[in-house]
Each structure stands twice: as C-alpha cells, then as structure tokens.
Motif scaffolding. Structure first.
Motif: not given
Length: 315
Positions: A34, A38, A44, A295
């Motif tokens: 992530c 992101s 994000n 996020n």
C-alpha cells in the motif's frame, strides 16, 4: 542471590507464535504494498514524516516476526550458536526501535490534533520534523551499538566458556570492565524506558482528553458537527487509548524482565516468554495500524471489490 527460571514449552511457543508471526508478516507486507502504490495518486499521498514513521514501524514488525519464526525453527533443529545470538540481538533491536517508532507516531498525532499554547510545545510542533528525525537517528544509533556490543559479548562469552582452562588474570580484568559497562547500559535503558513511557502516556492521555472535551463542547453548543467527523474523532480516540495500553504493557513487561534479571537473577529460558509477548504486541500494533490508516483501509476495500467481481462476473 535468589534466582528464578521460567521455561515456556517449545510446543506451546510454536503453537502461539507461528500463526501470530505469519499473520503479522502478511499484514505488514500488504502495508508495504500500500505504501508503494499509494504514492501514485495525490488523494492517497502520505506526508513525508508520516511516511518515514510508517516505514520504520513496518520494517521493525517484519524483522521482529521473521526472527521470531527463526526462533521457533531453532527449537526443532540443531542450530549454530552464533546464528541464535544474532537472532536474539536482532529481536531486541527490533523491539526497542519499534517502540520508538510507535511513540513518534503517537506524538505526531498529538501535535496534529491538540492545539498547543506553551512556548516549548509550540516550538516542538514547529520543528517536529527535525525533532522526530533526530530522535530516530539517536535511537537507532544507540540500539545498533547495543546490538553490536551484545553480539560481541555473547560470542566472546561462548568462546570463553569453551576455552575456560586457558583463562588467566587478564580475563578477570576484562570481565570487570564488561560488568561495569553492562551496569551503565542497564541504567541508561531504564532512563530511556521511563522517558518514553512518560511521553507516550502524556501524549495519549492529552489527545483522549482533548477530543472528549471537544466533542462534548460541540454537542452542548449545538455546533454543526457531522456524524462522519464525530466517528473519525472517536476512532482516533479509541485507537490512541488502545495503542497507549499496548505500549505500556509490552514495554513494561520488557523492562520488568530486565529489572528482575538485574536484581534477582531472573531468567527467561530460551527467551520464549519475551518473544511471545513481543509477537502479540506486534500483531496488536499491526492491526491498529491497518484500522487507523485510511489508505490501508481504502486499498483493502479496493482489493476486496476486485476479488468479489472476479468471483461473481456479470452476465
């Protein structure tokens, strides 16, 4: 001197630690995924300071749990002693640096949420990046040096035991110097622990009290206060309380073991007990990290939708 040895059964150690560490490793790998992907979109994107702290916490959790699985593996196979020494010192390094990353993250949330009025706190908030980066640098430098000293000390002790017949008066002088350094190192860690614990409890308590009073004032004054915003602030309050409790219990347990070992010759046989406590703390911190970071939740929801679409294709 009174001595007390605690020995956790290796089967029980494996039953608890293997699923806990595997779950923590998988979740932290997902968080790393992530963090990498992101950064592509502005929605994000993560602030640089928060980015550093999250990477630090994820890295500490991964190191701790990977080494913890190695400990389980060492219980069932014949292992090389110096590898065991390196793993044990690595777990302690990951423990303490992980505590510092959690503390710094909590302090950053405090300065983001709670308005400060005192000059010293205002100055710290203004220079929060410099303060956190310096704290992380000093922390890692100190515990890296402790990691090296612990490894050299344990390997030297192992070699000394194997060649005990050749020890002369020089080794007694060396042992005396090492003993003095160990006392100094112990009291430095005690002071560090008390300082970090005080900061964590103070920042967590202040954040919880401020949000509670703020929500109460908004409700009494009838101000426009959306249900979503109230839910978000309540979420921050609850997560802050849980993180503070986890930090207190885990770091308190670690320091209590060291105090007992220092004063009453307490020994955790094979380090099973402390590794179990730290693995459970790491899992708790990882779950809070996943719930608290928007996020991470958003990425998990997007992956869930894609999987659901693949399972149930439209006609």
């Amino acid at each position: 001197m009174f001595s007390y040895i605690v020995n956790m059964n290796m089967v029980a150690f494996a039953i608890v630690n293997v699923p806990v560490s595997i779950a923590s490793i998988l979740m932290n790998i997902f968080f790393a995924y992530c963090m990498i992907f992101s950064q592509k979109g502005p929605v994000n994107s993560i602030k640089p300071l928060l980015n550093v702290l999250l990477w630090s916490l994820i890295g500490c959790n991964l190191i701790l749990n990977i080494l913890n699985l190695l400990f389980v593996f060492f219980d069932f196979v014949e292992w090389v002693p110096w590898i065991h020494i390196l793993s044990e010192a690595g777990i302690l390094f990951a423990m303490w640096t992980g505590f510092t990353a959690s503390l710094a993250l909590n302090v950053c949330y405090y300065f983001q949420i709670v308005p400060v009025r005192r000059p010293c706190l205002t100055w710290m908030k203004k220079h929060i990046r410099l303060f956190v980066y310096l704290a992380l640098f000093v922390d890692r430098l100190f515990f890296l040096s402790e990691f090296l000293v612990r490894v050299i000390w344990d390997i030297s002790a192992m070699n000394l035991n194997s060649t005990r017949g050749h020890v002369n008066i020089t080794s007694e002088t060396t042992d005396l110097g090492i003993d003095i350094l160990s006392h100094i190192d112990f009291w430095i860690r005690c002071c560090y622990f008390l300082l970090c614990l005080g900061i964590m409890l103070a920042s967590s308590s202040a954040t919880v009290v401020y949000l509670r009073n703020h929500i109460k004032r908004m409700e009494e004054n009838g101000s426009s206060f959306s249900a979503l915003r109230k839910k978000q602030q309540m979420k921050v309050t609850v997560l802050g309380m849980i993180q503070g409790v986890l930090y207190f219990l885990a770091s308190g347990w670690l320091m209590t073991e060291e105090l007992l070992a220092y004063f009453v010759a307490f020994k955790d046989q094979h380090g099973h007990l402390i590794c179990t406590v730290m693995a459970l703390y790491s899992l708790g911190t990882t779950i809070l990290l996943g719930v608290g970071q928007a996020n991470f939740c958003l990425m998990a929801k997007n992956i869930g939708r894609k999987l659901q679409t693949l399972k149930c294709p439209l006609p």
